[in-house]
Design a protein around this motif. Sequence first.
Motif, mmCIF file in Angstrom:
data_model
loop_
_atom_site.group_PDB
_atom_site.id
_atom_site.type_symbol
_atom_site.label_atom_id
_atom_site.label_comp_id
_atom_site.label_asym_id
_atom_site.label_seq_id
_atom_site.Cartn_x
_atom_site.Cartn_y
_atom_site.Cartn_z
ATOM 1 N N ASP A 174 59.936 40.326 18.644
ATOM 2 C CA ASP A 174 60.437 41.118 19.612
ATOM 3 C C ASP A 174 59.826 41.157 20.822
ATOM 4 O O ASP A 174 60.235 41.832 21.801
ATOM 5 C CB ASP A 174 60.763 42.666 19.033
ATOM 6 N N THR A 176 56.781 42.348 21.277
ATOM 7 C CA THR A 176 55.399 43.147 21.332
ATOM 8 C C THR A 176 54.220 42.105 21.221
ATOM 9 O O THR A 176 54.206 41.360 20.274
ATOM 10 C CB THR A 176 55.548 43.938 19.813
ATOM 11 N N ASP A 211 62.331 37.432 11.559
ATOM 12 C CA ASP A 211 61.776 38.528 10.853
ATOM 13 C C ASP A 211 60.767 38.249 10.259
ATOM 14 O O ASP A 211 60.463 39.220 9.231
ATOM 15 C CB ASP A 211 63.139 39.414 10.351
ATOM 16 N N LEU A 226 52.928 46.290 10.319
ATOM 17 C CA LEU A 226 54.112 45.283 10.506
ATOM 18 C C LEU A 226 55.331 45.449 9.555
ATOM 19 O O LEU A 226 56.595 45.267 10.102
ATOM 20 C CB LEU A 226 53.452 43.567 10.489
ATOM 21 N N ASP A 228 56.328 48.097 8.128
ATOM 22 C CA ASP A 228 56.936 49.230 8.675
ATOM 23 C C ASP A 228 57.731 49.212 9.806
ATOM 24 O O ASP A 228 58.784 49.811 9.664
ATOM 25 C CB ASP A 228 55.808 50.219 8.907
ATOM 26 N N ARG A 229 57.410 47.925 10.556
ATOM 27 C CA ARG A 229 58.412 47.704 11.768
ATOM 28 C C ARG A 229 59.457 46.881 11.470
ATOM 29 O O ARG A 229 60.347 46.417 12.184
ATOM 30 C CB ARG A 229 57.516 46.805 12.772
#
Length: 260
Positions: A174, A176, A211, A226, A228-229
């Motif tokens: 994404d 980040t 993903d 990660l 958790d994201r």
Amino acid sequence: MDARHALVRRPSSRLAAGLVTHIERSEDVDADRALAQWFGYVDALHEAGWTTHEVAPAEDCPDSVFVEDTMVVYGDLAVIARSGADVRRAEAAAAEEAVRAQGYRVARIEAPGTLDGGDVLKHGETVWVGLGGRTNEDGVEQLRAHLAPLGAEVVAVPLTKVLHLKSAVTALPDGTVIGFAPLVDDPSVWGEAFLAVPEEPGAHVVLLGDDTVLMSAAAPETAALLEDRGLRVVAVDVSEFEKLEGCVTCLSVRLRGRPG
Ligand SMILES: NC(=O)NCCC[C@H](N)C(=O)O
């Protein structure tokens, strides 16, 4: 993600003689274990749907397994690097041959420019380049000139604390940008997009899909963060390469927009 092809290069049996700059040399680099770890890494790429292409091995080049450093691939163009470590320059010729065989156009960083592929982080049309270690200003300018016609914006980033920019930071799908803060010179480059992770080996991810990320098994807390994201994490043991300042990114060149 579309085509999933990657270049890899099996380690030299002389791996233990590889360069070490920012960490203490470990006396126990085990070439057999490194080879087993390399197969584990390649298997992880295959399991995620990637096809690998081997660059011809270079026994005389201890650091040749770190194939990422030999080039920067953007669109249909491979810019062949000219390493800031002159002992590594012999690695480039076979890497060029391998990427040409995949249908890429080729350009080269020429003297006095230097650039290591590990200094180059791409996300979308932005290309950040670590300046101060293996890559010099001339190398950045040459890369900028090669990539500008393809629409890329090249941004130089200060680098003093680690070997390569991608030893400090990498990007999640994404956008980040993750890094282990004590080793990142200037996180403000990425503003709100910067995310500190709790472990040094957790700063390095290879994007295997939209993903899914590949990372070192030595960063379990970062893996949990990660996950958790919402990311799927594939963890591999790359301890022998980490002893030589390598990480998961440097063991492959992903060819996402392969022309052929
Ligand atoms: N892209 C990378 O992180 N490459 C790691 C290179 C390690 C190697 N021992 C070197 O110093 O060049």
